[in-house]
Design a protein around this motif. Sequence first.
Motif, mmCIF file in Angstrom:
data_model
loop_
_atom_site.group_PDB
_atom_site.id
_atom_site.type_symbol
_atom_site.label_atom_id
_atom_site.label_comp_id
_atom_site.label_asym_id
_atom_site.label_seq_id
_atom_site.Cartn_x
_atom_site.Cartn_y
_atom_site.Cartn_z
ATOM 1 N N GLU A 159 -35.923 -64.577 20.367
ATOM 2 C CA GLU A 159 -35.262 -64.372 19.081
ATOM 3 C C GLU A 159 -35.189 -62.892 18.727
ATOM 4 O O GLU A 159 -34.189 -62.410 18.188
ATOM 5 C CB GLU A 159 -35.963 -65.165 17.975
ATOM 6 C CG GLU A 159 -35.637 -66.642 18.008
ATOM 7 C CD GLU A 159 -34.129 -66.914 18.046
ATOM 8 O OE1 GLU A 159 -33.404 -66.377 17.180
ATOM 9 O OE2 GLU A 159 -33.676 -67.646 18.937
ATOM 10 N N LYS A 162 -32.440 -61.212 20.869
ATOM 11 C CA LYS A 162 -31.100 -61.493 20.351
ATOM 12 C C LYS A 162 -30.813 -60.670 19.092
ATOM 13 O O LYS A 162 -29.703 -60.145 18.917
ATOM 14 C CB LYS A 162 -30.961 -62.986 20.065
ATOM 15 C CG LYS A 162 -30.953 -63.846 21.314
ATOM 16 C CD LYS A 162 -30.969 -65.333 20.962
ATOM 17 C CE LYS A 162 -31.068 -66.200 22.199
ATOM 18 N NZ LYS A 162 -31.176 -67.641 21.870
ATOM 19 N N GLN A 163 -31.808 -60.548 18.217
ATOM 20 C CA GLN A 163 -31.623 -59.738 17.007
ATOM 21 C C GLN A 163 -31.336 -58.283 17.366
ATOM 22 O O GLN A 163 -30.438 -57.650 16.791
ATOM 23 C CB GLN A 163 -32.864 -59.833 16.117
ATOM 24 C CG GLN A 163 -33.080 -61.198 15.482
ATOM 25 C CD GLN A 163 -34.447 -61.337 14.850
ATOM 26 O OE1 GLN A 163 -35.243 -60.383 14.806
ATOM 27 N NE2 GLN A 163 -34.758 -62.530 14.358
ATOM 28 N N VAL A 166 -27.700 -57.982 18.803
ATOM 29 C CA VAL A 166 -26.672 -58.014 17.764
ATOM 30 C C VAL A 166 -26.625 -56.672 17.038
ATOM 31 O O VAL A 166 -25.545 -56.099 16.797
ATOM 32 C CB VAL A 166 -26.937 -59.164 16.769
ATOM 33 C CG1 VAL A 166 -25.999 -59.052 15.567
ATOM 34 C CG2 VAL A 166 -26.748 -60.510 17.451
ATOM 35 N N GLU A 170 -23.503 -53.872 16.712
ATOM 36 C CA GLU A 170 -23.027 -53.368 15.425
ATOM 37 C C GLU A 170 -23.053 -51.840 15.396
ATOM 38 O O GLU A 170 -22.114 -51.204 14.875
ATOM 39 C CB GLU A 170 -23.874 -53.938 14.285
ATOM 40 C CG GLU A 170 -23.653 -55.424 14.052
ATOM 41 C CD GLU A 170 -24.487 -55.943 12.892
ATOM 42 O OE1 GLU A 170 -25.030 -55.134 12.118
ATOM 43 O OE2 GLU A 170 -24.600 -57.179 12.766
ATOM 44 N N PRO A 176 -20.207 -57.478 12.090
ATOM 45 C CA PRO A 176 -21.334 -58.409 12.287
ATOM 46 C C PRO A 176 -20.961 -59.725 12.956
ATOM 47 O O PRO A 176 -21.689 -60.207 13.826
ATOM 48 C CB PRO A 176 -21.856 -58.622 10.867
ATOM 49 C CG PRO A 176 -21.518 -57.344 10.159
ATOM 50 C CD PRO A 176 -20.201 -56.921 10.718
ATOM 51 N N ASP A 177 -19.825 -60.308 12.579
ATOM 52 C CA ASP A 177 -19.441 -61.583 13.187
ATOM 53 C C ASP A 177 -19.111 -61.418 14.665
ATOM 54 O O ASP A 177 -19.521 -62.234 15.506
ATOM 55 C CB ASP A 177 -18.238 -62.178 12.452
ATOM 56 C CG ASP A 177 -18.606 -62.714 11.078
ATOM 57 O OD1 ASP A 177 -19.807 -62.940 10.826
ATOM 58 O OD2 ASP A 177 -17.688 -62.892 10.255
ATOM 59 N N ARG A 180 -22.329 -60.767 16.710
ATOM 60 C CA ARG A 180 -23.111 -61.990 16.949
ATOM 61 C C ARG A 180 -22.412 -62.892 17.966
ATOM 62 O O ARG A 180 -23.057 -63.471 18.848
ATOM 63 C CB ARG A 180 -23.323 -62.725 15.623
ATOM 64 C CG ARG A 180 -24.211 -63.949 15.761
ATOM 65 C CD ARG A 180 -24.604 -64.506 14.390
ATOM 66 N NE ARG A 180 -25.441 -65.690 14.545
ATOM 67 C CZ ARG A 180 -26.731 -65.666 14.819
ATOM 68 N NH1 ARG A 180 -27.355 -64.509 14.968
ATOM 69 N NH2 ARG A 180 -27.412 -66.787 14.947
ATOM 70 N N LEU A 184 -24.267 -63.840 21.483
ATOM 71 C CA LEU A 184 -24.672 -65.227 21.701
ATOM 72 C C LEU A 184 -23.707 -65.982 22.608
ATOM 73 O O LEU A 184 -23.954 -67.146 22.945
ATOM 74 C CB LEU A 184 -24.789 -65.950 20.357
ATOM 75 C CG LEU A 184 -25.800 -65.342 19.380
ATOM 76 C CD1 LEU A 184 -25.900 -66.183 18.117
ATOM 77 C CD2 LEU A 184 -27.171 -65.175 20.030
#
Length: 216
Positions: A159, A162-163, A166, A170, A176-177, A180, A184
């Motif tokens: 986790e 992945k953070q 992302v 950015e 942001p969308d 992500r 993912l």
Amino acid sequence: MEARVATVADLVERARALAARPERAILGIAGAPGAGKSVLSRALLDALGPDAVLVGMDGFHLADAELARLGRADRKGAPDTFDVAGYVALLRRIRAADEVVYAPEFDRSLEAAIAGSVRVDPDVPLVITEGNYLLLNESGWQAVRPELAEVWFVEPPEERRKQWLVARHERYGRDPDAARAWALGTDQRNAELVLATADRADDRFQIEDRSVDAAQ
């Protein structure tokens, strides 16, 4: 072999031992996208100074125009979007250590590799190379591992990885969308392939230092 906790100081001492070998050593740092490979590599370079240089696998990304021609632009970063034969040839030249070698470097702000960006002098005892697929055992990548003295696999909790990933997308311009979705989607498919190679590493670890976490 499970991933263990290590500090940057621990890993610096191990890298110093590699640099002290009679012959040049190439240290591989592997891991999934966003694991912290580049952060660790920079920390080792800062500590070892002129005794180390970094040559990244990402310098062998195929150009965007070539990926578009091949129909692979939507999965940039997959194993078949690199010039693996060129990467292996460079590692072999570096191991010979009898001449200056110039290596490419990937510029994330341009999303492109720049040729001749990294100078590897023949008297530098440790060359660090980092990338996703150093332990992949197919499609030409199996020729990488024999060129490396050791391979370390960086494996933070999923986790957090992945953070970090992302956030990195950015920083380099994705909203942001979109950041992500890429992390993912395309990146995660590549990550699953990379994580399946972890058992081939000489060591697997999470990096304990909070400074490394913050740098992500």
